[in-house]
Design a protein around this motif. Sequence first.
Motif, short mmCIF file in Angstrom:
data_model
loop_
_atom_site.label_atom_id
_atom_site.label_comp_id
_atom_site.label_asym_id
_atom_site.label_seq_id
_atom_site.Cartn_x
_atom_site.Cartn_y
_atom_site.Cartn_z
N SER A 2 1.02 4.93 -8.76
CA SER A 2 2.39 5.29 -9.10
C SER A 2 3.38 4.45 -8.30
O SER A 2 3.06 3.96 -7.22
N PRO A 3 4.60 4.30 -8.83
CA PRO A 3 5.62 3.57 -8.07
C PRO A 3 5.89 4.19 -6.70
O PRO A 3 6.09 3.46 -5.72
N ALA A 4 5.87 5.50 -6.61
CA ALA A 4 6.10 6.17 -5.32
C ALA A 4 4.99 5.84 -4.34
O ALA A 4 5.25 5.60 -3.15
N ALA A 60 6.89 7.86 17.09
CA ALA A 60 6.33 9.14 16.66
C ALA A 60 7.10 9.71 15.48
O ALA A 60 6.51 10.20 14.50
N ASP A 61 8.43 9.63 15.53
CA ASP A 61 9.26 10.15 14.44
C ASP A 61 9.00 9.37 13.15
O ASP A 61 8.89 9.97 12.07
N GLU A 62 8.93 8.06 13.24
CA GLU A 62 8.71 7.24 12.05
C GLU A 62 7.34 7.52 11.42
O GLU A 62 7.23 7.67 10.20
N VAL A 63 6.31 7.61 12.25
CA VAL A 63 4.96 7.87 11.74
C VAL A 63 4.89 9.27 11.13
O VAL A 63 4.29 9.47 10.07
N ARG A 68 4.42 12.60 6.33
CA ARG A 68 4.93 13.68 5.48
C ARG A 68 5.18 13.17 4.06
O ARG A 68 4.78 13.79 3.08
N THR A 69 5.82 12.02 3.95
CA THR A 69 6.13 11.46 2.63
C THR A 69 4.85 11.09 1.88
O THR A 69 4.71 11.39 0.70
#
Length: 140
Positions: A2-4, A60-63, A68-69
């Motif tokens: 998928s594109p996502a 940590a925030d970015e990972v 999550r995404t």
Amino acid sequence: MSPAATEIRSSIRSVLASWAGLVAAERHLNPPVRDVPTLARFLALHVAWLARHDAAADLADEVRELTRTARSIAYPNGTRRVQIACCPDDCAGQLVAVIHPDSTFQASEIVCTKSPSHSWPAAQWARLAHKIRASQGNPA
């Protein structure tokens, strides 16, 4: 794909490459090849150094956000399937944990890919673990 899924994969590669670039630059190392497994291994080798870095919280925030995404794309309804082991009931099937999010009110369970009668609700997972270890020749 998928594109996502394509987009999150690209984002993961970009974020890992960025952090690997920081490690390489600050530690005077050659940066790794820009593929996800290589980048992840490189960062894992330098995780102790990264943990002490001033930007550790940003990493940590970015990972966490990427994870999550990626999960929401891979499991849009929240249900996850995780391979566990060979079925201990002599049927040549594989055990798969089917984990539903709390919001669905569906019970999570471990099921066999070959025999529908080989199924264990969450309350029996500890007993199943003993059965799996015993079938593999390990003490329960």
